[in-house]
Design a protein around this motif. Structure first.
Motif, PDB file in Angstrom:
ATOM      1  N   ASN A 122     -30.657  18.451 -30.969  1.00 44.54           N
ATOM      2  CA  ASN A 122     -30.652  17.430 -29.921  1.00 44.54           C
ATOM      3  C   ASN A 122     -29.400  17.532 -29.043  1.00 44.54           C
ATOM      4  N   SER A 123     -28.693  18.658 -29.124  1.00 47.64           N
ATOM      5  CA  SER A 123     -27.486  18.833 -28.325  1.00 47.64           C
ATOM      6  C   SER A 123     -27.825  18.840 -26.836  1.00 47.64           C
ATOM      7  N   ARG A 124     -26.866  18.286 -26.030  1.00 41.18           N
ATOM      8  CA  ARG A 124     -27.109  18.176 -24.581  1.00 41.18           C
ATOM      9  C   ARG A 124     -25.817  18.454 -23.832  1.00 41.18           C
ATOM     10  N   LEU A 125     -25.959  18.974 -22.621  1.00 42.87           N
ATOM     11  CA  LEU A 125     -24.811  19.259 -21.764  1.00 42.87           C
ATOM     12  C   LEU A 125     -25.093  18.720 -20.362  1.00 42.87           C
ATOM     13  N   VAL A 185     -23.473  18.243 -16.578  1.00 41.89           N
ATOM     14  CA  VAL A 185     -22.408  18.713 -15.694  1.00 41.89           C
ATOM     15  C   VAL A 185     -22.660  18.133 -14.302  1.00 41.89           C
ATOM     16  N   ASN A 186     -21.908  17.078 -13.958  1.00 42.96           N
ATOM     17  CA  ASN A 186     -22.069  16.396 -12.661  1.00 42.96           C
ATOM     18  C   ASN A 186     -23.515  15.985 -12.402  1.00 42.96           C
ATOM     19  N   SER A 187     -24.250  15.723 -13.468  1.00 46.60           N
ATOM     20  CA  SER A 187     -25.661  15.366 -13.311  1.00 46.60           C
ATOM     21  C   SER A 187     -26.123  14.574 -14.532  1.00 46.60           C
ATOM     22  N   LYS A 188     -27.028  13.631 -14.297  1.00 43.81           N
ATOM     23  CA  LYS A 188     -27.617  12.864 -15.404  1.00 43.81           C
ATOM     24  C   LYS A 188     -28.763  13.616 -16.063  1.00 43.81           C
ATOM     25  N   THR A 189     -29.093  14.756 -15.488  1.00 45.41           N
ATOM     26  CA  THR A 189     -30.101  15.617 -16.102  1.00 45.41           C
ATOM     27  C   THR A 189     -29.385  16.609 -17.014  1.00 45.41           C
ATOM     28  N   ALA A 190     -29.735  16.603 -18.255  1.00 49.31           N
ATOM     29  CA  ALA A 190     -29.019  17.416 -19.234  1.00 49.31           C
ATOM     30  C   ALA A 190     -29.700  18.755 -19.454  1.00 49.31           C
ATOM     31  N   ALA A 191     -28.867  19.763 -19.738  1.00 51.85           N
ATOM     32  CA  ALA A 191     -29.387  21.024 -20.265  1.00 51.85           C
ATOM     33  C   ALA A 191     -29.516  20.839 -21.777  1.00 51.85           C
ATOM     34  N   THR A 192     -30.622  21.324 -22.324  1.00 54.05           N
ATOM     35  CA  THR A 192     -30.876  21.107 -23.753  1.00 54.05           C
ATOM     36  C   THR A 192     -31.327  22.400 -24.398  1.00 54.05           C
ATOM     37  N   GLY A 193     -30.447  23.337 -24.491  1.00 57.43           N
ATOM     38  CA  GLY A 193     -30.783  24.523 -25.266  1.00 57.43           C
ATOM     39  C   GLY A 193     -31.388  25.645 -24.471  1.00 57.43           C
ATOM     40  N   THR A 194     -30.874  25.907 -23.265  1.00 52.80           N
ATOM     41  CA  THR A 194     -31.431  26.995 -22.468  1.00 52.80           C
ATOM     42  C   THR A 194     -31.186  28.351 -23.126  1.00 52.80           C
ATOM     43  N   THR A 195     -30.099  28.429 -23.925  1.00 51.89           N
ATOM     44  CA  THR A 195     -29.861  29.674 -24.673  1.00 51.89           C
ATOM     45  C   THR A 195     -29.624  29.383 -26.144  1.00 51.89           C
ATOM     46  N   GLY A 196     -30.170  28.322 -26.630  1.00 47.38           N
ATOM     47  CA  GLY A 196     -29.999  27.980 -28.040  1.00 47.38           C
ATOM     48  C   GLY A 196     -29.526  26.557 -28.194  1.00 47.38           C
ATOM     49  N   THR A 197     -29.155  26.180 -29.397  1.00 49.80           N
ATOM     50  CA  THR A 197     -28.661  24.838 -29.651  1.00 49.80           C
ATOM     51  C   THR A 197     -27.419  24.913 -30.511  1.00 49.80           C
ATOM     52  N   THR A 198     -26.568  23.924 -30.404  1.00 52.32           N
ATOM     53  CA  THR A 198     -25.388  23.905 -31.242  1.00 52.32           C
ATOM     54  C   THR A 198     -25.801  23.649 -32.677  1.00 52.32           C
ATOM     55  N   ALA A 199     -25.129  24.364 -33.591  1.00 54.22           N
ATOM     56  CA  ALA A 199     -25.549  24.332 -34.991  1.00 54.22           C
ATOM     57  C   ALA A 199     -24.770  23.302 -35.780  1.00 54.22           C
ATOM     58  N   ASP A 200     -25.342  22.865 -36.888  1.00 50.78           N
ATOM     59  CA  ASP A 200     -24.628  22.093 -37.883  1.00 50.78           C
ATOM     60  C   ASP A 200     -24.143  23.069 -38.943  1.00 50.78           C
TER      61      ASP A 200
END
Length: 606
Positions: free
Chosen positions: A528-531, A533-548
């Motif tokens: 469920n990681s999100r990024l 950047v100057n936007s309320k629309t998040a990138a969510t895993g365009t090249t993967g997701t952050t791991a636990d």
């Protein structure tokens, strides 16, 4: 030793006979049939056993009558130790209130979340309930959606439905204005309070709970709806019923069955054409035949006219009121004219009664709108999970001065970002024209800052909030990171910015070219990681997701270097703000952060 002279044996045999008396009191069985031949034999062996004073006495040893049963006069009075059948309804009412309390609590939690997500409360809505019936729900116009409100469920008369009782509209609007929710339904048409109507009632209640939190229920009904409302009360369909308001109500199901309601009632209850099973099919569904305790002590307001030949004041309304004396407080208001006369529908009377029943449950007026919530957005600086908030505006330095230590302005982790090596110290820029003249910490070449190891590492989920200027045309490098090989990080990529965890962790990237000031909200939460950047629309895993896992931690912070680095990495970032929150913030919270920081730093969101 002869048991007859043994005191313990005497006491045991006497106890057997007393037990037989108690069994007889409970069951009516004879002592011999209850205890068997051993007890009978014991009764004949009286030497040194039964004192004369105990014979034939309650709680003593009873004698037998000619019918081989214990006479009633010798039975003990144990009425205080058991519940009467009449009390069963009270127990059922308590049970439904307890079960309903869980639903009410769950509804309140959902409403609080809806408010947090800034979902406005509609003034009214039409839904299809789980029971397949249309329901119209009118929600208070003057309350915040997270505040529990009393609900009025209204039952329509014969020949009408959820939308056609226009005479009730002024009453419902007055109730809305006073802070009540109102719901009505088609209730399977002309069903006269049948089991289907009871199921419909529960479904309407559940539908309202999905929209607003409820702290109590009131019932209202007109004509045929009187029977429906009264049955909902006596059948314990709803929790925490506070009162019931009836206008020209039909009270007797049997009377209507014998008159104009015959066909409707026959169909609703599945009664045979010849009426032979009427009593069986309608058992428990004629309010006029119910005992007073079935009405749960709920206050009642009844209005009716002696000129009304459909809903009879005498004997039915008056008869019910007389039966409820001492059980339920009841108000009768005489109306004029025939069935449906306007004198029966007075908004002020309606609201006054509702308010008297729900005293203390109606919240003070707090006008609700999306804008009202927007004025009080999520504020990360007051979040209980805030760990550190490094704000450039708190640095009391002159322009161009070396930054040797940058302490957090707030948060539970108070360790400063520091640099003792003069050759690696960033500088302070007092005025950054591009961010509304706010200050920044400027990194060049080998400069970097480091908190050292915190007393405890921060694990995912977590959120990093930065206001930073970085040139994505520079080689891909982290512009902030954890330390010593165990870390989350944020950095530049070939196309913009990315976040990740450790060198083998997944990544989330967001395209953002060039050298510009950015508000970057990085949420590290596994898949469920999100990024942002100057936007309320998040990138969510365009090249993967952050791991636990072991690498998904933050034991401390470094700015402008790698986790094990001892010098700057050449990205030359400028920081106005850097904050760490020990949880994953929601989409709506991220939107509030972006709005707030955009206003503070004059950054335009896309």
């Amino acid at each position: 030793m002869d048991s007859r002279s043994d005191p313990s044996a005497v006491i045991q045999r006497r106890g057997v006979l007393r037990f037989g008396t108690l069994v007889a009191a409970l069951t009516g069985a004879s002592t011999i049939s209850a205890l068997g031949t051993n007890a009978a034999a014991a009764a004949t062996d009286t030497l040194g056993y039964v004192p004369v004073a105990e014979k034939g006495m309650p709680l003593g040893v009873a004698t037998l009558g000619d019918d081989a049963r214990i006479p009633a006069a010798q039975l003990p009075d144990i009425s205080s130790t058991y519940a009467t059948l009449e009390m069963a309804n009270d127990f059922a009412a308590v049970r439904v209130d307890r079960l309903g309390a869980a639903k009410l609590a769950q509804s309140h939690a959902l409403a609080i979340k809806a408010k947090a997500d800034r979902v406005p409360m509609p003034a009214s809505t039409t839904v299809l309930t789980a029971n397949g019936q249309r329901a119209v729900i009118y929600l208070p116009k003057n309350l915040d959606r997270s505040i529990p409100v009393p609900l009025v469920i209204h039952y329509h008369g014969a020949g009408t439905d959820a939308t056609s009782e226009t005479q009730w509209q002024p009453l419902w609007e007055a109730a809305q204005a006073a802070g009540f929710a109102v719901a009505t339904s088609d209730f399977h048409g002309n069903a006269y309070g049948s089991p289907e109507v009871m199921a419909d009632t529960a479904a309407v209640f559940d539908a309202v709970l999905k929209l607003a939190p409820i702290n109590g229920v009131l019932l209202s009904g007109e004509s045929m709806g009187g029977i429906s409302a009264l049955n909902a009360l006596t059948h314990n369909v709803l929790p925490n019923v506070l009162g019931i308001y009836l206008a020209q109500p039909v009270i007797s199901l049997w009377h209507r069955y014998q008159n104009a309601g015959h066909d409707y009632i026959t169909a609703a209850y599945g009664i045979a054409a010849d009426g032979s099973d009427y009593a069986t099919k309608t058992a428990g569904y004629d309010p006029y035949l119910q005992q007073a305790n079935k009405f749960r002590g709920a206050p009642m307001y009844i209005t009716g006219s002696t000129s009304d030949t459909t809903a009879l004041v005498d004997p039915f309304m008056k008869g019910l009121i007389a039966r409820l004396t001492g059980y339920s407080p009841t108000t009768f208001v005489a109306a004029t004219g025939g069935h449906g006369d306007p004198s029966e529908f007075v908004p002020n009377n309606y609201v006054t009664f509702l308010e008297s029943c729900a005293a203390g449950l109606v919240a003070a007026a707090q006008p609700y709108s999306f804008a009202t919530d927007a004025v009080q957005p999520y504020n990360f600086t007051t979040d209980a999970a805030l760990l550190s908030d490094f704000d450039g505006a708190t640095l009391a330095l002159s322009n161009g001065a070396a930054v040797t230590s940058w302490s957090p302005a707030r948060g539970s982790k108070t360790t400063p970002l520091a640099q003792a090596n003069a050759s690696c110290q960033p500088s302070f820029t007092a005025v950054e024209a591009s961010i509304s003249n706010k200050p920044s910490v400027t990194f060049r070449g080998s400069s970097f800052l480091d908190t050292g190891d915190w007393s405890s590492a921060v694990s995912t989920p977590a959120t990093i909030i930065t206001v930073v200027k970085v040139d994505t045309a520079q080689p891909a490098q982290p512009f902030w990171t954890g330390r010593n090989g165990v870390y989350m990080y944020g950095g530049t990529s070939a196309t913009g910015l990315e976040i990740g965890t450790a060198s083998t962790g997944g990544r989330v990237s967001q395209a953002s070219a060039g050298s510009q000031w950015r508000i970057v909200v990085s949420v590290y939460d596994g898949t469920n990681s999100r990024l942002y950047v100057n936007s309320k629309t998040a990138a969510t895993g365009t090249t993967g997701t952050t791991a636990d896992g072991p690498g998904a931690k933050l034991p401390g912070i470094k700015l402008n270097t790698t986790s094990g680095g001892a010098a700057g990495n050449g990205n030359n970032p400028r920081y106005a703000r850097f904050a760490v929150i020990g949880r994953a913030i929601t989409n709506s919270e991220a939107a509030d952060v972006l709005d707030s920081l955009a206003a503070t730093y004059g950054i335009t969101l896309s």
